[in-house]
Scaffold this active site. Sequence first.
Site, PDB file in Angstrom:
ATOM      1  N   ASP A   1       0.818  -1.220   0.000  1.00 19.83           N
ATOM      2  CA  ASP A   1       0.000   0.000   0.000  1.00 19.83           C
ATOM      3  C   ASP A   1       0.850   1.268   0.000  1.00 19.83           C
ATOM      4  O   ASP A   1       1.996   1.278   0.451  1.00 19.83           O
ATOM      5  CB  ASP A   1      -0.902   0.032   1.239  1.00 19.83           C
ATOM      6  CG  ASP A   1      -2.147  -0.829   1.059  1.00 19.83           C
ATOM      7  OD1 ASP A   1      -2.225  -1.539   0.046  1.00 19.83           O
ATOM      8  OD2 ASP A   1      -3.022  -0.771   1.942  1.00 19.83           O
TER       9      ASP A   1
ATOM     10  N   HIS B   1       3.797  -2.415   3.251  1.00 18.33           N
ATOM     11  CA  HIS B   1       3.771  -1.031   2.760  1.00 18.33           C
ATOM     12  C   HIS B   1       5.095  -0.716   2.068  1.00 18.33           C
ATOM     13  O   HIS B   1       6.161  -1.042   2.594  1.00 18.33           O
ATOM     14  CB  HIS B   1       3.562  -0.036   3.902  1.00 18.33           C
ATOM     15  CG  HIS B   1       2.202  -0.110   4.532  1.00 18.33           C
ATOM     16  ND1 HIS B   1       1.887  -1.060   5.483  1.00 18.33           N
ATOM     17  CD2 HIS B   1       1.082   0.633   4.342  1.00 18.33           C
ATOM     18  CE1 HIS B   1       0.626  -0.905   5.858  1.00 18.33           C
ATOM     19  NE2 HIS B   1       0.113   0.128   5.188  1.00 18.33           N
TER      20      HIS B   1
END
Length: 772
Positions: A103, A255
């Site tokens: 993400d 991430h």
Amino acid sequence: MTTTSSRGRRRAPTRIERAAGKAAALQKPRVILALLLLLALTSVMLLDGYLRAEVGGDQRVRTGAGDSKVPEGVLDGGPILTFRGGQATTVSVPDKTIALTFDDGPNPTWTPQVLDILREYDVPGTFFLVGSMVSRYPAIVRDMVKQGNEVGVHTFTHVDLSYQSDARVQREMTQTQLALAGAAGITTTLFRAPYSSETDAIDNYSWPVYKELGENGYTSVFVDTDSDDWKRPGVSKIIEWATPEDGKGASVLFHDAGGERSQTIKALPAYIKKMKAAGYAFTTISGAMQQQRTAASRGTSGTETPDGGSAAVTGGVAGVGGTDDPGDTAGGAADRLQAAHREATGVTLYEGKALIAAVTLAEWTVPTLSVGLMIVGVAVMGRFGMMLILARRHHRKRNRRRFSWGPTVTRPVSVIVPAYNEKECIANTLKSLAKSTHPIEIIVVDDGSTDNTSEISLEAAAALGMTNVRVIRQENAGKPAALNNGVRSARHDIVVMMDGDTVFEPDAVHQLVQPFADPNVGAVAGNAKVGNRDTVIGAWQHIEYVMGFNLDRRMYDLLRCMPTIPGAIGAFRREAVLDVGGMSEDTLAEDTDITIAMHRAGWQVVYQEHAKAWTEAPGSLKQLWSQRYRWSYGTMQALWKHRKSLTDRGASGRFGRVGMPLVVLFQIVTPVFAPLIDVFTAYSMIFIDFEAALLAWFAVLGVQLGCAAYAFRLDREKYRYLLMMPLQQLAYRQMMYLVLIHSCITALTGGRLRWQKLKRTGEVGTPAGVSR
């Protein structure tokens, strides 16, 4: 008291006048161009702020909301949510399979390192990208897609969509798709909402968003295994938390942006090796859906819908402008696109490329401007410091008891008053000269006035009993021609020049001519003051005259590179004026032109602060704009005309070596870019840090107030006018900047201006009436 005439055959129009018609026709386009440039700059700054979530950013994150409106089958289902046929369906990742998802990217530091690791271990990933970051780093996205990874939408500005309107939600999605189209030539059907986690976190506010997006063809992707790498708990913890239980499949969250990700980079290779050793396979989200679809078609696996019925699990939902069957665009390693990807074509592709180009421009423009503004800020602060130091030194030098220019100058001088339609002011001008403590002759040169200026001058002189007044009438030829006519007619070797709307203090002429005791002095600048200072516009100009003009002149005097003798009060050696060819009609700033010419001829030009004159400043913004527009443009003309002074040698080259760079830097370059400081200040107040920006603005204002207060002290002016200075910074200064920008555009486009007569009121009376 005499009157003469220089009438003859009608003169041919000057070059400037011949171009006047053309200039008038071009002024409106130039104003429009200036406004368009300002609009473009503002748009670029807003775009840059939007990309950085400084404009339109929303940091709200919803927590604790109920989920009574969310179907239980969704809350308890797998991490992949589709709405095929309008029916909510969840899909789980097959056992012993991991869909690695990342993400918040792309990030120029961490994303390339993640891609290198995935390439090294031959593992695909699914990246949920923030549109603003895609538009800023398109090359990373191109490499990502080319490598065989899958991408999804993570909104454009990373906002919680449950708080946003339908229009904002649509805009967030569309803009991200355009960014993907421009960066990699694709769009995608995958979506992950910012701040989302597992499906059981869907609430009554976010559920309508997922439904709406699902009906538009998006597949919403959640997680069932979270590495929590954003907490930076350590490599071992990240690996532990990212490991599924009991051989189950998982959509695992990492991430590649959003903060410092060194622990993620260290954990990822170890995690991949551990899971491969445990018999796990890695796939993309579309790959997981394809596997479940294949299994469902064989009757070996299925997914329960929220209403309890059985439905086949699909591997590729209808894309944005795409097809329903993933086989149309994906089916193996030979396929060019992942199943969730759609090739961008037509308007979408071109709009995407335009977005990337605009962002690239903003990414280069704003940092460049920031650096430029730092340079401008340092230059402006340096100028203030230099003005204060040199002005103090100048004042102490010229006002010490033993200072003397030489033997007192007592011989008569000629005062030249060029006049064009000065019926409101000329009587007051002559009245002030009648009180002169120095012997003078007065030459009024009527430049073709149509308002009886000549007759009023003669009547005023007669009423005052003045026998030292001559009135010369000539066809209208402009102020330089009128001054030259006066110089040729002067009987004395020193000529004082003043405007027809100006009044002198009784000792002004005497003070003004004293520097001529030094044979090296060729010209003297007096201390011009605003007489009509009781209006807001007048007070602003009063501050400007005292601080911006007279403080500057002290500095330039000490540096021996005075750029301008003010037209309101200045004195010259007659022989020096004639030697340099008189007042030139080549520029609209004849006072600056002849001053530079004096320097180049080897004469010294000085400032006499004790010679004071009171002039009528423009009384309206329109007139002020016209005057300053002419001043700015004329100064540029004069500087360009004397550009060869940069290569002059000896004393005559001092202006080129010192004065020219200072004038260009402080009167053209920094003022042109100074408005950007205000624009950035406003931008910072609105979108970044209001208190810090406001504090910085007040700090700069404090420095300017300090300089102005010192200038007022040197000129023995009352400080009460400084109360207008904050308002001057907000309004008047911006106007002066725009005037200069307008002048620069006129100069760059080859325009020409002509003299523009300002409307006079005659409200500046005798010196006794204006001393305050």
